[in-house]
Design an enzyme around this catalytic site. Structure first.
Site, PDB file in Angstrom:
ATOM      1  N   GLU A 103     -36.708  -8.571  59.458  1.00  0.00           N
ATOM      2  CA  GLU A 103     -37.739  -9.464  59.995  1.00  0.00           C
ATOM      3  C   GLU A 103     -38.203  -9.066  61.405  1.00  0.00           C
ATOM      4  O   GLU A 103     -39.392  -9.222  61.718  1.00  0.00           O
ATOM      5  CB  GLU A 103     -37.255 -10.922  59.996  1.00  0.00           C
ATOM      6  N   THR A 125     -32.491  -5.133  54.668  1.00  0.00           N
ATOM      7  CA  THR A 125     -31.462  -5.912  55.343  1.00  0.00           C
ATOM      8  C   THR A 125     -30.335  -6.202  54.356  1.00  0.00           C
ATOM      9  O   THR A 125     -30.597  -6.554  53.201  1.00  0.00           O
ATOM     10  CB  THR A 125     -31.960  -7.256  55.923  1.00  0.00           C
ATOM     11  N   ASP A 127     -28.582  -8.656  54.542  1.00  0.00           N
ATOM     12  CA  ASP A 127     -28.507 -10.117  54.408  1.00  0.00           C
ATOM     13  C   ASP A 127     -29.373 -10.660  53.263  1.00  0.00           C
ATOM     14  O   ASP A 127     -29.211 -11.812  52.865  1.00  0.00           O
ATOM     15  CB  ASP A 127     -28.949 -10.794  55.711  1.00  0.00           C
ATOM     16  N   HIS A 271     -18.827  -4.773  60.321  1.00  0.00           N
ATOM     17  CA  HIS A 271     -19.727  -3.661  60.017  1.00  0.00           C
ATOM     18  C   HIS A 271     -19.260  -2.792  58.856  1.00  0.00           C
ATOM     19  O   HIS A 271     -20.024  -1.932  58.401  1.00  0.00           O
ATOM     20  CB  HIS A 271     -19.945  -2.821  61.276  1.00  0.00           C
TER      21      HIS A 271
END
Ligand code: F6P
Length: 341
Positions: A103, A125, A127, A271
């Protein structure tokens, strides 16, 4: 055409697959020249380039990270950042730019497009929180890694009769928590979209212990206890105003121990979820995004982003990419909730 390409924001398995597809089709089919900008938006601001050739994208399909490097640089927050960026694009005679990002990166792309820069976006992403596309690449890999971790943690949790809290990424959206929790058979899944009751979590934990099994609790980093606030790793903000989340897993493990008297441990995957080789699904999706992005550039269809709708790759306006976040709907969470405890 001379086509610039950059990767911005948090890295993500599959970025190299996009770069390979853009370069291979751009050169072999469309006879473009492909110029890589290094380190996200910092590249076109500070004139950091590297040519992308058929040789330089050889053998990168299955490699994690990004050969171009990434950063969270926001040219709108750097002194004369946009002016310098435009001058660099002119100096390199760039006819079009492909911005691969989430985004924030795509938000900058949209602003630049409004100022006349010819840009095409590619969504990325782990996510999976971009509303304009059904899935982003990187998500499937992150879910696989988190699921494998849950499977491994279950055996040690059961051997020691402990509750194990697994903290996964997901700032505003709990997709990684929901999918890995379902795939790994977690006993509780906590997402940022639904504030959770610690009391209820402890009830589920105790119910699980009563059946002689050790509970696994999957919590997204952005999950918030009822009446509380998101737990931060540090107070710092990045160039897009995001705080660094982290700590809810340890906090919750302590609460569970204190309230139930059962030993609890927390594991923060961090990560690890973003590193290493992409799954086959992510390689295919990333490759298809790259092939369609270079076609959009060739067609002069700027201000668009490639997106997955069902099984098709379509083009959507860049402004749709950043208009709203895709969060976990209440009914999707309720679907999983019947399996808690
Ligand atoms: O890319 C998004 C994300 O994975 C978030 O879930 C997380 O909060 C953030 O990246 C952390 O990224 P970094 O540590 O690289 O700033």
């Amino acid at each position: 055409m001379r086509v610039g390409v950059l990767t911005g924001g948090g890295d993500c398995p599959g970025l190299n697959a996009v770069l390979r597809a853009v370069t291979r089709k751009g050169i072999s089919v469309h006879q473009h020249e492909i110029i890589g900008f290094r380190n996200g938006w910092l590249g076109p601001v500070e004139d950091l380039t590297t040519p992308l050739t058929l040789d330089s994208v050889e053998d990168i399909l299955n490699r994690g990270g990004t050969i171009l490097g990434s950063s969270r640089t926001n040219p709108y927050k750097v002194e004369d950042g946009v002016g310098r960026l435009k001058a660099v694009l002119q100096r390199h005679r760039i006819d079009a730019l492909i911005a691969i990002g989430g985004e924030d990166t795509l938000g900058v792309a949209e602003q630049l497009f409004a100022e006349g820069v010819p840009v095409v976006g590619v969504p990325k992403t782990i996510d999976n929180d971009l509303d304009a596309t059904d899935y982003t690449f990187g998500f499937d890999t992150a879910v696989h890694i988190a699921t494998e971790a849950i499977d491994r943690l279950r055996t040690t949790a059961e051997s020691h009769h402990r509750a194990l809290v697994v903290e996964v990424m997901g700032r505003h959206a709990g997709w990684i928590a929901l999918h890995s929790g379902l795939a790994g058979g977690a006993n509780v899944i906590l997402v940022p979209e639904q504030p959770f009751s610690v009391e209820k979590v402890c009830d589920w934990v105790e119910r699980r212990f009563q059946r002689q099994y050790a509970p696994i609790i999957v919590v997204a980093e952005g999950a918030v206890p009822e009446g509380g606030e998101a737990i931060l790793a540090t107070g710092e903000r990045d160039a897009f105003g995001h705080v660094r989340l982290g700590g809810v897993g340890n906090w919750l493990a302590d609460e569970i121990s204190r309230r139930t008297g059962k030993e609890s441990r927390a594991v923060v995957l961090g990560h690890v979820q973003r590193g290493g080789t992409p799954t086959a699904y992510d390689r295919v999706l990333a490759t298809r995004f790259g092939l369609h992005a270079i076609d959009a550039v060739t067609d002069g269809d700027f201000g668009t982003m490639v997106a997955l709708r069902g099984t098709e790759i379509v083009r959507v306006p860049l402004r749709d990419a950043t208009a709203s976040l895709k969060t976990v709907p209440v009914e999707r969470y309720a679907e999983a909730e019947v399996l808690f405890g």
